[in-house]
Motif scaffolding. Structure first.
Motif, PDB file in Angstrom:
ATOM      1  N   GLN A   1      -5.006   9.265  11.010  1.00 27.63           N
ATOM      2  CA  GLN A   1      -5.976   8.197  11.283  1.00 27.63           C
ATOM      3  C   GLN A   1      -6.434   7.529   9.974  1.00 27.63           C
ATOM      4  N   GLU A   2      -6.725   8.352   8.967  1.00 29.89           N
ATOM      5  CA  GLU A   2      -7.179   7.808   7.674  1.00 29.89           C
ATOM      6  C   GLU A   2      -6.066   6.983   7.037  1.00 29.89           C
ATOM      7  N   THR A   3      -4.842   7.487   7.126  1.00 31.99           N
ATOM      8  CA  THR A   3      -3.707   6.771   6.527  1.00 31.99           C
ATOM      9  C   THR A   3      -3.526   5.404   7.187  1.00 31.99           C
TER      10      THR A   3
ATOM     11  N   TRP B   1      -4.376  -4.578   5.845  1.00 31.06           N
ATOM     12  CA  TRP B   1      -3.400  -5.268   4.986  1.00 31.06           C
ATOM     13  C   TRP B   1      -2.251  -5.813   5.836  1.00 31.06           C
TER      14      TRP B   1
ATOM     15  N   ALA C   1       0.941   3.910   1.701  1.00 24.77           N
ATOM     16  CA  ALA C   1       1.370   4.415   3.013  1.00 24.77           C
ATOM     17  C   ALA C   1       2.480   3.560   3.635  1.00 24.77           C
TER      18      ALA C   1
ATOM     19  N   PRO D   1       0.840  -1.204   0.000  1.00 23.40           N
ATOM     20  CA  PRO D   1       0.000   0.000   0.000  1.00 23.40           C
ATOM     21  C   PRO D   1       0.876   1.256   0.000  1.00 23.40           C
TER      22      PRO D   1
ATOM     23  N   ALA E   1      -5.799   3.725   8.802  1.00 22.00           N
ATOM     24  CA  ALA E   1      -6.974   2.888   8.500  1.00 22.00           C
ATOM     25  C   ALA E   1      -6.855   2.223   7.136  1.00 22.00           C
ATOM     26  N   SER E   2      -6.198   2.896   6.221  1.00 22.18           N
ATOM     27  CA  SER E   2      -6.100   2.362   4.858  1.00 22.18           C
ATOM     28  C   SER E   2      -5.120   1.182   4.785  1.00 22.18           C
ATOM     29  N   THR E   3      -4.235   1.046   5.751  1.00 26.87           N
ATOM     30  CA  THR E   3      -3.156   0.065   5.622  1.00 26.87           C
ATOM     31  C   THR E   3      -3.155  -1.029   6.695  1.00 26.87           C
TER      32      THR E   3
ATOM     33  N   GLU F   1      -4.949  13.750   9.241  1.00 31.44           N
ATOM     34  CA  GLU F   1      -5.103  12.628   8.304  1.00 31.44           C
ATOM     35  C   GLU F   1      -4.323  11.363   8.679  1.00 31.44           C
TER      36      GLU F   1
END
Ligand SMILES: C[S@@+](CC[C@H](N)C(=O)[O-])C[C@H]1O[C@@H](n2cnc3c(N)ncnc32)[C@H](O)[C@@H]1O
Length: 282
Positions: free
Chosen positions: A252-254, A261, A76, A74, A256-258, A250
């Motif tokens: 938290q969003e970063t 995985w 990030a 990903p 959450a995206s990884t 941001e």
């Protein structure tokens, strides 16, 4: 106090913690104004995974070794993995693993700074050797107790930056000591970001730590955790977490995206999971 991080270098906890550290450093470097970092429990700075200590436990086999050869990760996760690859002597051979002060030094620009402390004499000598920063005005190393360092070096002279708190958790009082030190630190350096790593064996001490923080931390803080199996056995390390006070925008969003995985590579059983939540004072 006999903790030697070489036994654990490159393990799951290091991957989790250093990936988040890289994200925090990237956020700090996005603004042109200088930042400072206080690394309270710095360790030796750089680890050769072929040494007897690392070979004895081979924790890196369950950690970074599962990820280093991946061709696609990903977005990030890319900077962290690129840095780990850059630390290897030979491509495709995992032999070295960087510690937190090495990673932080890598991100320093001309006017940024790092203060790194370790109270263990042998570790401190390795830190001096491994960071090779004798003539680097940006880096100050101290053989000093972490919690005294938080009194001595805060606020950071740049007035913006990060305090990384990464104790060995060999003492029962560690959570309590962190909370006490944070109370003073937050008075002196309210605007700083604080990242505190902790092990998760069973839930009660972790829950109690979060509750204590909620009673005095004036800002919002992020709780991020990676559990490799259920957190119901006080005798084994089942996962780890980080509290991030004043998390950057941001983050938290970063995460959450990884995280979903990442946890797949480290899961021990079907109870493996992650936690991510923002909390604030009641
Ligand atoms: C988990 S390791 C640090 C790893 C390092 N932060 C990294 O990510 O590469 C903890 C370190 O804290 C040091 N230490 C233990 N108690 C300390 C204290 N009270 N003050 C400063 N350092 C301490 C140990 O010698 C050890 O090197």
């Amino acid at each position: 106090m006999n903790y030697q991080h070489a036994f654990h270098a490159g393990g799951v906890s290091d991957v989790f913690k250093h990936w988040i550290l890289v994200l925090l450093l990237e956020k700090l470097s996005q603004k042109p104004t200088p930042f400072g970092v206080l690394d309270t429990h710095a360790g030796a700075g750089f680890y050769d995974l072929s040494t007897e200590r690392s070979q004895k436990t081979q924790e890196y086999q369950e950690g970074i070794a599962r990820l280093i050869h991946l061709k696609e990760v990903p977005p990030a996760f890319a900077s962290y993995l690129a840095l780990i690859k850059q630390c290897q002597g030979l491509p495709d051979k995992l032999q070295h693993y960087p510690g937190s002060p090495y990673i932080i030094k890598h991100y320093l620009r001309e006017h940024d700074s790092l203060i790194a402390c370790d109270s263990h004499p042998e570790t401190y000598r390795w830190l001096q050797r491994n960071l090779d920063a004798k003539y680097d005005k940006r880096v100050a190393l101290h053989e000093q107790d972490a919690y005294l360092a938080m009194k001595a070096f805060l606020p950071l002279k740049e007035k913006r930056g990060l305090v990384l708190i990464d104790p060995p958790f060999e003492k029962e009082r560690e959570f309590q000591q962190i909370s006490e030190a944070l109370k003073t630190a937050l008075h002196r350096f309210q605007q700083g970001t604080y990242a505190i790593w902790y092990p998760i064996k069973h839930r009660p001490p972790v829950r109690a730590f979060h509750e204590v923080l909620q009673s005095f931390v004036p800002h919002q803080f992020l709780i991020v955790e990676l559990l490799r199996r259920n957190d119901n056995d006080a005798k084994t390390l089942n996962g780890c977490g980080m509290v991030i006070i004043n998390p950057p925008w941001e983050l938290q969003e970063t995460l959450a995206s990884t995280l979903p995985w990442l946890v797949k590579y480290f899961a021990i059983d079907d109870n493996a999971r992650t936690e991510l939540r923002l909390t604030r004072r009641d």
